[in-house]
Structure formats: C-alpha cells, structure tokens
Design a protein around this motif. Sequence first.
Motif, PDB file in Angstrom:
ATOM      1  N   UNK A 196      -5.603   4.522   1.830  1.00 16.85           N
ATOM      2  CA  UNK A 196      -5.134   5.432   2.894  1.00 16.85           C
ATOM      3  C   UNK A 196      -4.253   4.748   3.935  1.00 16.85           C
ATOM      4  N   UNK A 197      -3.236   4.031   3.491  1.00 13.80           N
ATOM      5  CA  UNK A 197      -2.366   3.330   4.425  1.00 13.80           C
ATOM      6  C   UNK A 197      -1.056   3.052   3.708  1.00 13.80           C
ATOM      7  N   UNK A 198       0.021   2.961   4.452  1.00 12.49           N
ATOM      8  CA  UNK A 198       1.328   2.625   3.889  1.00 12.49           C
ATOM      9  C   UNK A 198       1.803   1.341   4.544  1.00 12.49           C
ATOM     10  N   UNK A 199       2.245   0.369   3.730  1.00  9.61           N
ATOM     11  CA  UNK A 199       2.707  -0.881   4.348  1.00  9.61           C
ATOM     12  C   UNK A 199       4.134  -1.205   3.937  1.00  9.61           C
ATOM     13  N   UNK A 200       4.297  -2.104   3.004  1.00 10.70           N
ATOM     14  CA  UNK A 200       5.640  -2.621   2.753  1.00 10.70           C
ATOM     15  C   UNK A 200       5.985  -2.598   1.278  1.00 10.70           C
TER      16      UNK A 200
ATOM     17  N   UNK B 116      -5.299  -3.357  -9.202  1.00  9.56           N
ATOM     18  CA  UNK B 116      -6.689  -2.885  -9.193  1.00  9.56           C
ATOM     19  C   UNK B 116      -7.032  -2.217 -10.523  1.00  9.56           C
ATOM     20  N   UNK B 117      -8.226  -2.494 -11.003  1.00  5.86           N
ATOM     21  CA  UNK B 117      -8.708  -1.905 -12.262  1.00  5.86           C
ATOM     22  C   UNK B 117      -8.526  -0.385 -12.252  1.00  5.86           C
ATOM     23  N   UNK B 118      -8.832   0.232 -11.109  1.00  6.79           N
ATOM     24  CA  UNK B 118      -8.822   1.705 -11.029  1.00  6.79           C
ATOM     25  C   UNK B 118      -7.411   2.297 -10.946  1.00  6.79           C
ATOM     26  N   UNK B 119      -6.411   1.451 -10.727  1.00  5.53           N
ATOM     27  CA  UNK B 119      -5.057   1.979 -10.511  1.00  5.53           C
ATOM     28  C   UNK B 119      -4.238   2.062 -11.793  1.00  5.53           C
ATOM     29  N   UNK B 120      -4.759   1.488 -12.886  1.00  5.83           N
ATOM     30  CA  UNK B 120      -3.966   1.474 -14.121  1.00  5.83           C
ATOM     31  C   UNK B 120      -4.763   2.093 -15.276  1.00  5.83           C
ATOM     32  N   UNK B 121      -4.037   2.695 -16.201  1.00  7.88           N
ATOM     33  CA  UNK B 121      -4.695   3.281 -17.374  1.00  7.88           C
ATOM     34  C   UNK B 121      -4.886   2.245 -18.477  1.00  7.88           C
TER      35      UNK B 121
ATOM     36  N   UNK C  89       0.849  -1.203   0.000  1.00  5.13           N
ATOM     37  CA  UNK C  89       0.000   0.000   0.000  1.00  5.13           C
ATOM     38  C   UNK C  89       0.878   1.245   0.000  1.00  5.13           C
ATOM     39  N   UNK C  90       0.422   2.268  -0.723  1.00  8.53           N
ATOM     40  CA  UNK C  90       1.282   3.435  -0.947  1.00  8.53           C
ATOM     41  C   UNK C  90       0.800   4.735  -0.292  1.00  8.53           C
TER      42      UNK C  90
ATOM     43  N   UNK D 181      -1.695  -2.337  -4.026  1.00  4.81           N
ATOM     44  CA  UNK D 181      -2.693  -1.274  -3.822  1.00  4.81           C
ATOM     45  C   UNK D 181      -1.959   0.052  -3.916  1.00  4.81           C
ATOM     46  N   UNK D 182      -1.429   0.280  -5.124  1.00  5.36           N
ATOM     47  CA  UNK D 182      -0.588   1.459  -5.334  1.00  5.36           C
ATOM     48  C   UNK D 182      -0.948   2.107  -6.671  1.00  5.36           C
ATOM     49  N   UNK D 183      -0.660   3.403  -6.757  1.00  5.65           N
ATOM     50  CA  UNK D 183      -0.829   4.083  -8.041  1.00  5.65           C
ATOM     51  C   UNK D 183       0.373   3.784  -8.928  1.00  5.65           C
ATOM     52  N   UNK D 184       0.150   3.829 -10.225  1.00 10.09           N
ATOM     53  CA  UNK D 184       1.194   3.551 -11.213  1.00 10.09           C
ATOM     54  C   UNK D 184       1.965   2.252 -10.927  1.00 10.09           C
ATOM     55  N   UNK D 185       1.259   1.145 -10.773  1.00  6.25           N
ATOM     56  CA  UNK D 185       1.950  -0.115 -10.447  1.00  6.25           C
ATOM     57  C   UNK D 185       2.970  -0.539 -11.502  1.00  6.25           C
TER      58      UNK D 185
END
Length: 232
Positions: A45-49, A92-97, A39-40, A70-74
């Motif tokens: 809304x959280x940061x992990x590893x 996630x579908x919503x995280x990639x163009x 997570x980013x 669960x990050x933007x621009x994977x």
Amino acid sequence: MNRSVRIASSILSADFADLGREIAASERGGADLIHVDVMDGHFVPNITIGTPVVKAIRRVTTKPLDVHLMIEEPDRYIDDFVAAGANMVSVHVEAVHHLHRTLTLIRNLGAQAGVVLNPSTPVVALDEIIADLDFVLVMSVNPGFGGQAFIPQALDKIRRVRGLLDRRGSAAPIEIDGGVDTSNAADIVAAGATILVAGHAIFGAPDAETAADPEAATRALRAAAFGAISRA
Ligand code: DX5
Ligand code: ZN
C-alpha cells in the motif's frame, strides 16, 4: 563458516531531494550495498520509485544496487531495472505466478536473483527453488513502509532458512529487511543472516532537533553486526 556481513543502506528513509549526498555519507560509514525499495501501490500500500531513479543512483555509486521489487507482475519490469543498473533483484513469492521463470529471467540478464519471504510466508516456499536463487530475503516487517518495528519471530525464521539452505548444500546468503538497528544486529547475524538492510536506522533522524548522520549511523550498525561475529 563464511561470516562476511554486508550492510545494505535502504534509501527509502533518505532525503530524496539529496539522494547523492545521502548515499555518499552512508558509503563513508561502510555501506556495502544500496537497497532500493520499489513499490507500486498494489502489491503493497505505498508508491515509491522506479527505473529513472535507479538509473540516477547508478551514476553516483559504484556499490552494487540491490533492487527489492514490491510490485505485481515484476516480470514486466525486470529487464528495465537491470538495464538501469540493478545488480541484485528480488521478488516476493506471492507476486509471481512462475517463480522459476522469474528467477531464470533475472539470472539470464546477469543479475543475482533473490526470493523474498513475507513474515507470513512459510519457509517451505523455498523448497523447490533453492537451486535457482542467489539469495533469500527474509522480511522482518510487513513490506510497504520504512521505520516499522522488527518482528522478533524473524530470528527463528532466519535460523530455519539457513538450516534448509545448508541441508540442501546452498551457500546462498540470507538478507534481512525491516526494523534492523544496533539493538538487534548482533542477534540477526548470530541467527545466520549476512546482509542487513537498514533504512530508518541509517537515514532517519533520531529526533526532530538532531540532523540524521548516515555516516555515523552506518558505522555504528556495522560495529554492532561485526560485534556478533567476534563473539561467535
Ligand atoms: C520495507 C522495505 C524496507 C525498508 C526498511 O517494505 O522493504 O527495505 O526500507 O526500512 P527500515 O530499516 O526503516 O525498517
Ligand atoms: Zn526492502
């Protein structure tokens, strides 16, 4: 019908200071995969590893590493996660163009490519991409945190995703993530999911006075999941 069910232990609820032992205990209980939540702080809304931890886990287990991004621009990081040891990578579908490009990138690196549907993401989002995915991850909580309650509508969503995949001739398995425990595992398997992610149910202590027992908890979850199969 192929009913091999797999348990994916989500380390998000594990003791990060003792990760090797936590993972080993869950493996003794029958964990099939190790699920890693990345997570980013932007997409969720959280940061992990990140990759250094994946690399460290790779050294202590031979189980496949199931990396849930669960990050933007994977696309910027997929190469690094596979190099660190990820066997399965989901986005996630919503995280990639360009979902087709991202799934192709994952596959070309030799990993299995997964598409994640948030609770509000419609099943039809899979429609044009079925031939390009290796598994579908259905979220049964809003992503970002462990220990949330299972959203019951996810059961019907699993059935609809399975129906769509079957109609299109895809044997891709369905993974379910969020709020999975012994009380709902049988219903989840009966609905058509075969990879069950669990964090809190495996690594979370039931109360402050009782130490968590990931081995027993994993075994109990497997028994609950497989109970559904023998009933079917
Ligand atoms: C949530 C993560 C999950 C989480 C599940 O955003 O994707 O993998 O660890 O945890 P539980 O099983 O506690 O709901
Ligand atoms: Zn996850």
